[in-house]
Enzyme design. Sequence first.
Site, PDB file in Angstrom:
ATOM      1  N   TYR A 109      23.512  16.966 -56.974  1.00 39.17           N
ATOM      2  CA  TYR A 109      22.821  18.296 -57.224  1.00 39.17           C
ATOM      3  C   TYR A 109      22.793  18.664 -58.786  1.00 39.17           C
ATOM      4  CZ  TYR A 109      23.185  23.447 -57.593  1.00 39.17           C
ATOM      5  OH  TYR A 109      22.790  24.622 -57.902  1.00 39.17           O
ATOM      6  N   GLU A 197      16.904  24.669 -60.512  1.00 36.05           N
ATOM      7  CA  GLU A 197      17.844  23.843 -59.598  1.00 36.05           C
ATOM      8  C   GLU A 197      16.959  22.773 -58.854  1.00 36.05           C
ATOM      9  OE1 GLU A 197      19.060  25.367 -55.312  1.00 36.05           O
ATOM     10  OE2 GLU A 197      20.750  25.659 -56.223  1.00 36.05           O
TER      11      GLU A 197
END
Length: 391
Positions: A109, A197
Amino acid sequence: MDIHEYQAKEILHRFGVPIPRGALAYSPEQAAYRSREIGGDKWVVKAQVHSGGRGEAGGVKVCDSDTEIRDFSGQLFGRKLVTRQTGERGKLVGRVYVEEALAIAQELYLGLVLDRASERIMVVASAQGGMEIEELSEEHPDAILRMTIDPATGFLEYQARELAFGLGLDSSQVAQAAKVFRACYRAFRDLDATMVEINPLIVTQQGDLVALDAKMSFDDNALFRRNEIAELRDMSQEDPLESHAADRGLSYVSLDGNIGCMINGAGLAMATMDMIKLMGGAPANFLDIGGGASPERVLTAFRTVLTDPKVEAILVNIFAGINRCDWIAEGVVQAFEKAEIKVPVIVRLSGTNVEEGRRILEESQLPVATADTLAEAAEKAVAAVSRSQAA
Ligand code: ADP
Ligand code: MG
């Protein structure tokens, strides 16, 4: 402003982030054709909507033939994809992205956000990619690394490497990861982003780092100097009422209840919604008419609030400082003349020229209920809704 995955990937790629080979399609035939252009024997077809969680909502599929790509994208086009982030209304699929399928060894992530407390860009990373960051912070809070970046120095190589080592990456991957991290930082800073992101950022079975998903949001107030970003806007992904209002310089937020609210200022909007809730009602929306609202602006505001079919009563709550109560009252009168108002209207005015405002409303003899306090106004609005529902 949000953009699509394929747009974010294109931008990040320009800054040096590796992405899978892929291409955009506006029809099932085009999607099938795209896979032939890309080559290989396994592809991923991905619905392009402004939302995460598409995979679990059925918006992402690995396909291994033309026919499968055509069939799956055929199901996507024109459909409203409901994910855990879209709300029940969902978001319309008008574009799909076809991409080579990669063999995943590990999912990481990576997120960059604005940390208001430190007034810096914060980089958030985790070796446990794939799940949403909210989930991650609940289930594996210790697996999240955070680093704030000093704007004077930027994101330095050694910091990026430190972060990469922290994720437990192999030394051969650390340089690649550091390059991706710093590229995201530069894209964020140079383009006035508010969020970047990559989830998941993967390590392929060949040991390469690739961004498999990408999301970016931008500061609306900076779009005037970012034409290339402003052009990426996709209106089909926005709440039509919110964009209608924004184009007229009004800020409008759609909610789920049935009382339309016209207010000046965000603080008063919050207080008004709290009061409506306290009285047992629910706001359908709120529209901030801002300071110095002319009667014409109030009329536009009424028209906007009235386009929402959920609205069963309208509460106007103005605390006039820069605004003038007489202008607001004029606007209400004009709205009754020019917009079709079929729902009860409750007006509470306070502040500059309040006597004049009240006089205008009284003399107009319109069916407007007035109130002196916010509590009284909210109570009247909630009562009006229950009366009309009973009738
Ligand atoms: P979302 O976050 O909206 O669900 P993603 O782009 O993250 O969408 O895709 C969901 C999942 O699908 C990923 O976590 C990944 O496991 C898989 N996936 C996406 N793109 C690819 C690809 N090019 N190759 C292989 N798997 C993929
Ligand atoms: Mg994702």
